[in-house]
Design a protein around this motif. Sequence first.
Motif, mmCIF file in Angstrom:
data_model
loop_
_atom_site.group_PDB
_atom_site.id
_atom_site.type_symbol
_atom_site.label_atom_id
_atom_site.label_comp_id
_atom_site.label_asym_id
_atom_site.label_seq_id
_atom_site.Cartn_x
_atom_site.Cartn_y
_atom_site.Cartn_z
ATOM 1 N N PRO A 95 26.957 -2.718 -10.820
ATOM 2 C CA PRO A 95 26.707 -3.143 -9.439
ATOM 3 C C PRO A 95 25.399 -3.924 -9.352
ATOM 4 C CG PRO A 95 26.187 -0.835 -9.703
ATOM 5 C CD PRO A 95 26.794 -1.296 -11.007
ATOM 6 N N VAL A 96 25.320 -4.782 -8.361
ATOM 7 C CA VAL A 96 24.120 -5.590 -8.165
ATOM 8 C C VAL A 96 23.036 -4.694 -7.573
ATOM 9 C CG1 VAL A 96 23.144 -7.554 -6.939
ATOM 10 C CG2 VAL A 96 25.481 -7.661 -7.826
ATOM 11 N N ALA A 97 21.861 -4.680 -8.198
ATOM 12 C CA ALA A 97 20.765 -3.847 -7.722
ATOM 13 C C ALA A 97 20.179 -4.434 -6.441
ATOM 14 C CB ALA A 97 19.689 -3.748 -8.791
ATOM 15 N N PRO A 98 19.874 -3.585 -5.457
ATOM 16 C CA PRO A 98 19.266 -4.109 -4.233
ATOM 17 C C PRO A 98 17.839 -4.584 -4.503
ATOM 18 C CG PRO A 98 19.366 -1.722 -4.170
ATOM 19 C CD PRO A 98 20.098 -2.160 -5.405
ATOM 20 N N GLN A 99 17.403 -5.576 -3.735
ATOM 21 C CA GLN A 99 16.062 -6.113 -3.889
ATOM 22 C C GLN A 99 15.045 -5.155 -3.269
ATOM 23 O OE1 GLN A 99 15.104 -8.830 -5.585
ATOM 24 N NE2 GLN A 99 17.223 -8.975 -6.231
ATOM 25 N N PRO A 100 13.943 -4.889 -3.966
ATOM 26 C CA PRO A 100 12.928 -3.996 -3.387
ATOM 27 C C PRO A 100 12.186 -4.689 -2.248
ATOM 28 C CG PRO A 100 12.171 -4.877 -5.476
ATOM 29 C CD PRO A 100 13.596 -5.328 -5.302
ATOM 30 N N ARG A 101 11.704 -3.888 -1.310
ATOM 31 C CA ARG A 101 10.941 -4.392 -0.173
ATOM 32 C C ARG A 101 9.643 -3.608 -0.077
ATOM 33 N NH1 ARG A 101 14.842 -6.520 4.058
ATOM 34 N NH2 ARG A 101 16.815 -6.611 2.967
ATOM 35 N N LYS A 102 8.609 -4.288 0.358
ATOM 36 C CA LYS A 102 7.288 -3.676 0.518
ATOM 37 C C LYS A 102 6.997 -3.616 2.015
ATOM 38 C CE LYS A 102 2.500 -4.466 -0.902
ATOM 39 N NZ LYS A 102 1.633 -5.358 -1.702
ATOM 40 N N CYS A 103 6.894 -2.406 2.552
ATOM 41 C CA CYS A 103 6.656 -2.207 3.974
ATOM 42 C C CYS A 103 5.248 -1.637 4.165
ATOM 43 C CB CYS A 103 7.679 -1.247 4.554
ATOM 44 S SG CYS A 103 9.390 -1.727 4.216
ATOM 45 N N VAL A 104 4.455 -2.270 5.040
ATOM 46 C CA VAL A 104 3.071 -1.852 5.265
ATOM 47 C C VAL A 104 2.886 -1.496 6.728
ATOM 48 C CG1 VAL A 104 0.650 -2.546 5.135
ATOM 49 C CG2 VAL A 104 2.257 -3.354 3.416
ATOM 50 N N LYS A 105 2.293 -0.304 6.973
ATOM 51 C CA LYS A 105 1.982 0.135 8.334
ATOM 52 C C LYS A 105 0.686 0.927 8.285
ATOM 53 C CE LYS A 105 3.683 2.651 12.324
ATOM 54 N NZ LYS A 105 4.750 3.459 12.877
ATOM 55 N N ASP A 106 -0.301 0.498 9.049
ATOM 56 C CA ASP A 106 -1.606 1.169 9.131
ATOM 57 C C ASP A 106 -2.247 1.335 7.758
ATOM 58 O OD1 ASP A 106 -1.227 1.400 11.874
ATOM 59 O OD2 ASP A 106 -0.244 3.353 11.685
ATOM 60 N N GLY A 107 -2.126 0.341 6.897
ATOM 61 C CA GLY A 107 -2.738 0.395 5.569
ATOM 62 C C GLY A 107 -1.964 1.216 4.559
ATOM 63 N N ARG A 108 -0.834 1.780 4.934
ATOM 64 C CA ARG A 108 -0.002 2.591 4.036
ATOM 65 C C ARG A 108 1.178 1.745 3.578
ATOM 66 N NH1 ARG A 108 3.784 7.414 5.418
ATOM 67 N NH2 ARG A 108 4.155 8.190 3.318
ATOM 68 N N THR A 109 1.379 1.699 2.282
ATOM 69 C CA THR A 109 2.435 0.867 1.710
ATOM 70 C C THR A 109 3.589 1.735 1.235
ATOM 71 O OG1 THR A 109 0.784 -0.713 0.968
ATOM 72 C CG2 THR A 109 2.953 -0.865 -0.045
ATOM 73 N N THR A 110 4.798 1.324 1.584
ATOM 74 C CA THR A 110 6.009 2.012 1.152
ATOM 75 C C THR A 110 6.945 0.991 0.532
ATOM 76 O OG1 THR A 110 5.789 3.513 3.029
ATOM 77 C CG2 THR A 110 7.905 3.492 1.899
ATOM 78 N N TYR A 111 7.526 1.339 -0.609
ATOM 79 C CA TYR A 111 8.503 0.469 -1.261
ATOM 80 C C TYR A 111 9.885 1.073 -1.045
ATOM 81 C CZ TYR A 111 4.594 -1.762 -3.572
ATOM 82 O OH TYR A 111 3.433 -2.443 -3.825
ATOM 83 N N THR A 112 10.836 0.220 -0.676
ATOM 84 C CA THR A 112 12.187 0.694 -0.417
ATOM 85 C C THR A 112 13.186 -0.410 -0.744
ATOM 86 O OG1 THR A 112 13.655 1.609 1.272
ATOM 87 C CG2 THR A 112 12.042 -0.007 2.001
ATOM 88 N N ASP A 113 14.455 -0.028 -0.798
ATOM 89 C CA ASP A 113 15.501 -1.024 -0.982
ATOM 90 C C ASP A 113 16.283 -1.222 0.315
ATOM 91 O OD1 ASP A 113 16.671 1.437 -0.993
ATOM 92 O OD2 ASP A 113 18.028 1.043 -2.657
ATOM 93 N N GLN A 114 15.820 -0.594 1.387
ATOM 94 C CA GLN A 114 16.430 -0.715 2.712
ATOM 95 C C GLN A 114 15.560 -1.643 3.565
ATOM 96 O OE1 GLN A 114 19.360 0.883 3.322
ATOM 97 N NE2 GLN A 114 19.239 1.527 1.187
ATOM 98 N N PRO A 115 16.071 -2.115 4.695
ATOM 99 C CA PRO A 115 15.220 -2.907 5.595
ATOM 100 C C PRO A 115 14.025 -2.069 6.056
ATOM 101 C CG PRO A 115 17.517 -3.131 6.217
ATOM 102 C CD PRO A 115 17.464 -2.078 5.159
ATOM 103 N N CYS A 116 12.885 -2.716 6.260
ATOM 104 C CA CYS A 116 11.674 -2.011 6.685
ATOM 105 C C CYS A 116 11.878 -1.445 8.086
ATOM 106 C CB CYS A 116 10.470 -2.949 6.686
ATOM 107 S SG CYS A 116 9.945 -3.393 5.031
ATOM 108 N N PRO A 117 11.338 -0.240 8.349
ATOM 109 C CA PRO A 117 11.461 0.346 9.689
ATOM 110 C C PRO A 117 10.714 -0.485 10.733
ATOM 111 C CG PRO A 117 10.648 1.960 8.092
ATOM 112 C CD PRO A 117 10.676 0.644 7.416
ATOM 113 N N LYS A 118 11.049 -0.289 12.002
ATOM 114 C CA LYS A 118 10.376 -1.024 13.066
ATOM 115 C C LYS A 118 8.910 -0.613 13.108
ATOM 116 C CE LYS A 118 14.329 -1.902 15.922
ATOM 117 N NZ LYS A 118 14.877 -2.030 17.234
ATOM 118 N N GLY A 119 8.061 -1.586 13.414
ATOM 119 C CA GLY A 119 6.628 -1.321 13.491
ATOM 120 C C GLY A 119 5.914 -1.504 12.162
ATOM 121 N N THR A 120 6.659 -1.847 11.096
ATOM 122 C CA THR A 120 6.027 -2.114 9.801
ATOM 123 C C THR A 120 6.128 -3.599 9.508
ATOM 124 O OG1 THR A 120 8.063 -1.703 8.574
ATOM 125 C CG2 THR A 120 6.576 0.168 8.873
#
Length: 116
Positions: free
Chosen positions: A75-100
């Motif tokens: 299967p095709v691997a999902p592209q990683p995403r970098k989500c930043v909120k208040d100086g905190r970084t989260t990496y995910t393969d899902q769309p970034c949550p609202k407010g990030t």
Amino acid sequence: MRSTRERTLWSILAALLLAAAAAAWWTADQWLPHAGPWTEQAWKKITRPGPDTLPPGKQQPAAQARSANSGASEPVAPQPRKCVKDGRTTYTDQPCPKGTQELPVDGAVTSLPRAQ
């Protein structure tokens, strides 16, 4: 033994080279921000050459290279995403949550947790 004229020429050349190095060091804060991204890109290309750096006879078309690198059953691997909120970084393969803020992923992500 070098002639007097040749020694003078080499001395002048060395003095000019030294003056140019001193001028480059003295004015580095003016030109380094402009040259920095270019040198970084050139360094990456030199140290991690990709398929585009192969000689013309050895290059593969992009579609052929992708199919050769990944099997049809994988299967095709999902592209990683970098989500930043208040100086905190989260990496995910899902769309970034609202407010990030979604930023580009620089470098390589070696593993992502499995989607549940």
